[in-house]
Design a protein around this motif. Structure first.
Motif, PDB file in Angstrom:
ATOM      1  N   THR A 321      50.531  49.711  78.930  1.00 21.97           N
ATOM      2  CA  THR A 321      49.638  50.561  79.159  1.00 21.97           C
ATOM      3  C   THR A 321      48.232  50.286  78.885  1.00 21.97           C
ATOM      4  O   THR A 321      47.844  49.540  79.646  1.00 21.97           O
ATOM      5  CB  THR A 321      49.161  52.336  78.089  1.00 21.97           C
ATOM      6  OG1 THR A 321      49.440  51.458  76.701  1.00 21.97           O
ATOM      7  CG2 THR A 321      50.577  52.494  78.698  1.00 21.97           C
ATOM      8  N   SER A 322      47.050  50.146  77.979  1.00 20.92           N
ATOM      9  CA  SER A 322      46.301  49.685  78.209  1.00 20.92           C
ATOM     10  C   SER A 322      45.522  49.164  76.411  1.00 20.92           C
ATOM     11  O   SER A 322      46.053  49.882  75.614  1.00 20.92           O
ATOM     12  CB  SER A 322      45.234  50.293  78.021  1.00 20.92           C
ATOM     13  OG  SER A 322      43.536  50.613  77.673  1.00 20.92           O
ATOM     14  N   PRO A 323      44.756  47.864  76.490  1.00 24.24           N
ATOM     15  CA  PRO A 323      44.224  47.984  75.185  1.00 24.24           C
ATOM     16  C   PRO A 323      43.719  48.687  74.160  1.00 24.24           C
ATOM     17  O   PRO A 323      44.047  48.244  72.714  1.00 24.24           O
ATOM     18  CB  PRO A 323      43.707  46.712  75.277  1.00 24.24           C
ATOM     19  CG  PRO A 323      43.072  46.708  76.931  1.00 24.24           C
ATOM     20  CD  PRO A 323      43.849  46.885  77.119  1.00 24.24           C
ATOM     21  N   SER A 324      43.370  49.681  74.475  1.00 23.23           N
ATOM     22  CA  SER A 324      42.607  51.086  73.709  1.00 23.23           C
ATOM     23  C   SER A 324      43.624  51.713  73.105  1.00 23.23           C
ATOM     24  O   SER A 324      43.695  52.480  72.280  1.00 23.23           O
ATOM     25  CB  SER A 324      41.546  51.724  74.181  1.00 23.23           C
ATOM     26  OG  SER A 324      40.603  50.530  74.376  1.00 23.23           O
ATOM     27  N   PHE A 325      44.961  51.875  73.718  1.00 19.34           N
ATOM     28  CA  PHE A 325      46.089  52.601  73.352  1.00 19.34           C
ATOM     29  C   PHE A 325      47.071  51.901  72.345  1.00 19.34           C
ATOM     30  O   PHE A 325      47.519  51.849  73.234  1.00 19.34           O
ATOM     31  CB  PHE A 325      46.847  53.162  74.987  1.00 19.34           C
ATOM     32  CG  PHE A 325      47.487  54.766  74.715  1.00 19.34           C
ATOM     33  CD1 PHE A 325      47.192  55.339  75.254  1.00 19.34           C
ATOM     34  CD2 PHE A 325      48.843  54.792  74.855  1.00 19.34           C
ATOM     35  CE1 PHE A 325      46.962  56.519  75.401  1.00 19.34           C
ATOM     36  CE2 PHE A 325      49.297  55.832  74.178  1.00 19.34           C
ATOM     37  CZ  PHE A 325      49.023  56.697  75.105  1.00 19.34           C
ATOM     38  N   ARG A 326      46.815  51.940  71.543  1.00 20.59           N
ATOM     39  CA  ARG A 326      47.032  51.589  70.439  1.00 20.59           C
ATOM     40  C   ARG A 326      47.974  52.379  69.595  1.00 20.59           C
ATOM     41  O   ARG A 326      47.702  53.183  68.308  1.00 20.59           O
ATOM     42  CB  ARG A 326      46.071  51.288  69.101  1.00 20.59           C
ATOM     43  CG  ARG A 326      45.090  49.895  70.450  1.00 20.59           C
ATOM     44  CD  ARG A 326      43.799  48.996  69.034  1.00 20.59           C
ATOM     45  NE  ARG A 326      45.303  48.035  68.546  1.00 20.59           N
ATOM     46  CZ  ARG A 326      46.650  46.806  69.244  1.00 20.59           C
ATOM     47  NH1 ARG A 326      45.803  46.611  70.253  1.00 20.59           N
ATOM     48  NH2 ARG A 326      46.604  46.536  68.407  1.00 20.59           N
ATOM     49  N   VAL A 327      49.424  52.638  69.947  1.00 19.05           N
ATOM     50  CA  VAL A 327      50.440  52.876  69.501  1.00 19.05           C
ATOM     51  C   VAL A 327      51.426  52.584  69.029  1.00 19.05           C
ATOM     52  O   VAL A 327      52.023  51.667  70.137  1.00 19.05           O
ATOM     53  CB  VAL A 327      50.813  54.764  69.888  1.00 19.05           C
ATOM     54  CG1 VAL A 327      51.309  55.394  69.549  1.00 19.05           C
ATOM     55  CG2 VAL A 327      49.132  55.757  70.335  1.00 19.05           C
ATOM     56  N   SER A 328      52.411  52.569  67.798  1.00 19.05           N
ATOM     57  CA  SER A 328      52.874  51.501  68.005  1.00 19.05           C
ATOM     58  C   SER A 328      54.159  52.467  67.026  1.00 19.05           C
ATOM     59  O   SER A 328      54.045  53.212  66.205  1.00 19.05           O
ATOM     60  CB  SER A 328      52.728  50.224  67.446  1.00 19.05           C
ATOM     61  OG  SER A 328      52.342  49.864  66.377  1.00 19.05           O
ATOM     62  N   ALA A 329      55.043  51.599  66.257  1.00 16.81           N
ATOM     63  CA  ALA A 329      55.744  51.583  65.717  1.00 16.81           C
ATOM     64  C   ALA A 329      56.456  50.912  64.305  1.00 16.81           C
ATOM     65  O   ALA A 329      56.722  49.605  65.495  1.00 16.81           O
ATOM     66  CB  ALA A 329      56.979  52.432  65.701  1.00 16.81           C
ATOM     67  N   LEU A 330      57.108  50.771  63.118  1.00 15.95           N
ATOM     68  CA  LEU A 330      58.020  50.408  62.487  1.00 15.95           C
ATOM     69  C   LEU A 330      59.094  50.695  62.393  1.00 15.95           C
ATOM     70  O   LEU A 330      59.042  52.680  61.847  1.00 15.95           O
ATOM     71  CB  LEU A 330      56.826  50.347  61.330  1.00 15.95           C
ATOM     72  CG  LEU A 330      56.102  49.129  60.722  1.00 15.95           C
ATOM     73  CD1 LEU A 330      54.779  49.566  59.521  1.00 15.95           C
ATOM     74  CD2 LEU A 330      56.432  47.625  60.564  1.00 15.95           C
ATOM     75  N   ALA A 331      59.912  50.189  62.167  1.00 10.75           N
ATOM     76  CA  ALA A 331      61.152  50.552  62.360  1.00 10.75           C
ATOM     77  C   ALA A 331      62.388  49.782  60.953  1.00 10.75           C
ATOM     78  O   ALA A 331      62.288  48.913  60.943  1.00 10.75           O
ATOM     79  CB  ALA A 331      62.414  50.988  63.246  1.00 10.75           C
ATOM     80  N   ALA A 332      62.229  50.574  59.567  1.00 11.23           N
ATOM     81  CA  ALA A 332      63.399  50.080  58.963  1.00 11.23           C
ATOM     82  C   ALA A 332      64.223  50.966  57.644  1.00 11.23           C
ATOM     83  O   ALA A 332      64.145  52.384  57.691  1.00 11.23           O
ATOM     84  CB  ALA A 332      62.192  49.332  57.677  1.00 11.23           C
ATOM     85  N   ARG A 333      65.198  50.160  57.521  1.00  9.41           N
ATOM     86  CA  ARG A 333      66.152  51.157  56.828  1.00  9.41           C
ATOM     87  C   ARG A 333      65.677  50.470  55.231  1.00  9.41           C
ATOM     88  O   ARG A 333      65.936  49.531  54.711  1.00  9.41           O
ATOM     89  CB  ARG A 333      67.179  51.658  57.089  1.00  9.41           C
ATOM     90  CG  ARG A 333      67.911  49.799  57.865  1.00  9.41           C
ATOM     91  CD  ARG A 333      69.549  50.563  58.172  1.00  9.41           C
ATOM     92  NE  ARG A 333      69.886  51.527  59.053  1.00  9.41           N
ATOM     93  CZ  ARG A 333      70.322  51.898  60.232  1.00  9.41           C
ATOM     94  NH1 ARG A 333      70.500  50.772  60.086  1.00  9.41           N
ATOM     95  NH2 ARG A 333      70.695  52.915  61.185  1.00  9.41           N
ATOM     96  N   GLY A 334      66.329  51.273  54.499  1.00  9.85           N
ATOM     97  CA  GLY A 334      66.630  50.933  52.595  1.00  9.85           C
ATOM     98  C   GLY A 334      65.181  51.200  52.112  1.00  9.85           C
ATOM     99  O   GLY A 334      64.328  51.824  53.001  1.00  9.85           O
ATOM    100  N   PRO A 335      65.055  50.688  50.502  1.00 10.10           N
ATOM    101  CA  PRO A 335      64.145  50.783  49.656  1.00 10.10           C
ATOM    102  C   PRO A 335      62.275  50.227  50.223  1.00 10.10           C
ATOM    103  O   PRO A 335      60.960  50.739  50.461  1.00 10.10           O
ATOM    104  CB  PRO A 335      64.412  50.017  48.632  1.00 10.10           C
ATOM    105  CG  PRO A 335      65.608  49.808  48.629  1.00 10.10           C
ATOM    106  CD  PRO A 335      66.289  50.215  50.510  1.00 10.10           C
TER     107      PRO A 335
END
Length: 488
Positions: A321-335
């Motif tokens: 998209t754009s360098p200013s559209f800073r939306v991301s995700a972390l995915a993890a499972r467990g503790p």
């Protein structure tokens, strides 16, 4: 791009005329400027905003623009020399120095001087960004009920669900944290998974921003070589045994900078080796949405085939998209998920809700798949234009792998070549390239340069940029024969 150049041109003309007005004097109205310079009202507004940001004019709603009054003389500079002692004293207690070398990151963020062709950029050129779709999404998001309220710290449930579906496998929305850009997500992951002083395994070469994150956290990057099929499993196993590391950071898809894709037969091996070492794999899936038109089916993220929680997955909307559209995700499972969540909350509280709402609006609109298809086609055209130009004009620079995704090419220089000399000569010739040294956590095996084709205006700039790079090679390679490489 034309609108932007018009803004800069009008701002410069107004800047030259400011001496006609006394301090505090009123400039012509916006309507008068539109008629005089034959530009749009938007161009006038942006030009005045640029001068206001420089402190040259003051704008007053309903009254107009006025020449700013002279600034007061700057106060005498203070004495900050004491900080050298304070910062050095702190560093002596660290098992690993935590000073930050941001040069590799700044190379992709810095805006080149006017007239310099940007082969260093890490983001899409404005002409490739979905500006209208993002503007419409942000406008619609701002009108959503509760859009300006506090979001859940983990992220909006609908956005977490969308990220979970995009990763695939058995990943669920409950295992997703919405974060503010991939860089922030990587920072959170490394802080959560390794204490200061610990080793962390990294691909060699790898993304300089990740090396900077690791070093800033007091970690010791340990390189594991990659080839055209990704990281080498036997060397990965050796590195785990020799270092005792409990974290391996990798980019299995269109790796930065080599463009390699982790081979199918290596995917399970990497997860098995990490699991036996009691270690996490941080998967930076940064350019999945920048696949080229001719790539064919993509492998799933490692996280989609990991039921045991070995993988901490990072993905982002920013690159597409754009360098200013800073939306991301972390995915993890467990503790580990709770530890990631706690660190993110302490660092940033949450990603602003209007931005999350805008992301939902964008990815749910018909414009989103159209944008991805258009970018996919254009990146293929640009890649082919750059590879053709390099083969025609710089055959002495080895191009061992041509990726079908991402936005850059990785070239090896001849033995004994000096990449810093070439990069400096290229800048003098009017093209910015990335030297390879910042991509290695230890001594590199040879000189390299990375060339990006995403941040330029089009294939015309690519051809001209390669021509300028050839001229730079000729400058530092005066010998006969293959002048483009000898003696660099």
């Amino acid at each position: 791009m034309q609108e932007r150049s018009s803004v800069d041109e009008l701002a410069e003309r107004l800047r030259r005329e400011l001496d006609r007005y006394s301090p505090g004097g009123k400039l012509p109205s916006s309507r008068a400027l539109v008629e005089r310079f034959r530009v749009s009202p938007v161009t006038v507004s942006r030009a005045l905003a640029q001068l206001a940001a420089e402190g040259l004019v003051v704008t007053r709603p309903g009254a107009g623009a006025f020449r700013a009054r002279p600034r007061r003389p700057a106060a005498p500079a203070g004495d900050t020399s004491w900080q050298e002692v304070a910062l050095s004293a702190d560093a002596t207690a660290d098992p690993v120095p935590r000073s930050v070398d941001a040069s590799g990151v700044m190379a992709t963020l810095a805006v080149p001087s006017a007239g310099v062709i940007e082969f260093t950029g890490g983001y899409l050129h404005p002409s490739l960004q979905p500006e209208r779709a993002m503007a419409a999404a942000l406008s619609r998001a701002g009108r959503r009920p509760g859009a300006w309220g506090r979001p859940p710290v983990e992220g909006l449930p609908e956005l977490r669900e969308w990220f979970a579906r995009s990763i695939g496998g058995t990943v669920t929305a409950a295992e997703i944290l919405v974060t503010s850009g991939g860089q922030s997500a990587l920072t959170t992951a490394l802080r959560a998974l390794a204490p200061p002083g610990a080793p962390v395994l990294v691909e060699s070469p790898t993304y300089p921003g990740m090396l900077a994150i690791a070093r800033a956290a007091g970690l010791r990057p340990v390189p594991v070589p990659v080839d055209a099929d990704g990281v080498k499993p036997d060397l990965l196993a050796d590195a785990f045994r020799a270092s005792g590391a409990r974290v391996f950071v990798c980019q299995p898809l269109f790796q930065n900078p080599t463009g390699a894709v982790l081979a199918p037969e290596r995917r399970g091996e990497v997860l098995r080796i990490a699991r036996e070492a009691g270690a996490f794999v941080v998967e930076d899936d940064f350019v999945r949405r920048l696949v080229h038109e001719d790539a064919g089916p993509l492998p799933r993220p490692l996280a989609a085939d990991d039921p045991d929680g070995v993988v901490v997955h990072v993905c982002s909307l920013t690159k597409a998209t754009s360098p200013s559209f800073r939306v991301s995700a972390l995915a993890a499972r467990g503790p580990v998920l709770e530890r990631l969540r706690a660190i993110q909350v302490v660092d940033t509280f949450f990603v602003p809700r209007p931005l999350q709402e805008a992301a939902l609006e964008l990815v749910g609109s018909p414009a989103w798949p159209r944008h991805l298809r258009a970018v996919s086609a254009e990146l293929r055209v640009r890649r082919e234009a750059m590879t053709s130009a390099l083969r025609a004009h710089l055959p002495g620079l080895a191009l061992p792998h041509i990726p079908s995704g991402g936005y850059h090419l990785w070239l090896r220089l001849p033995d004994g070549a000096h990449e810093s000399v070439l990069a400096a000569a290229a800048l003098r010739a009017g093209v910015a390239v990335s030297a390879g040294r910042p991509y290695f956590s230890a001594e590199p095996p040879a000189g390299h340069v990375r060339l990006s084709f995403a941040a330029v205006a089009g294939t015309g700039e690519i051809s001209e940029g390669v021509r300028r790079l050839r001229a730079a090679c000729d400058e530092v390679c005066p010998g006969p024969g293959n002048r483009s490489t000898q003696g660099v």
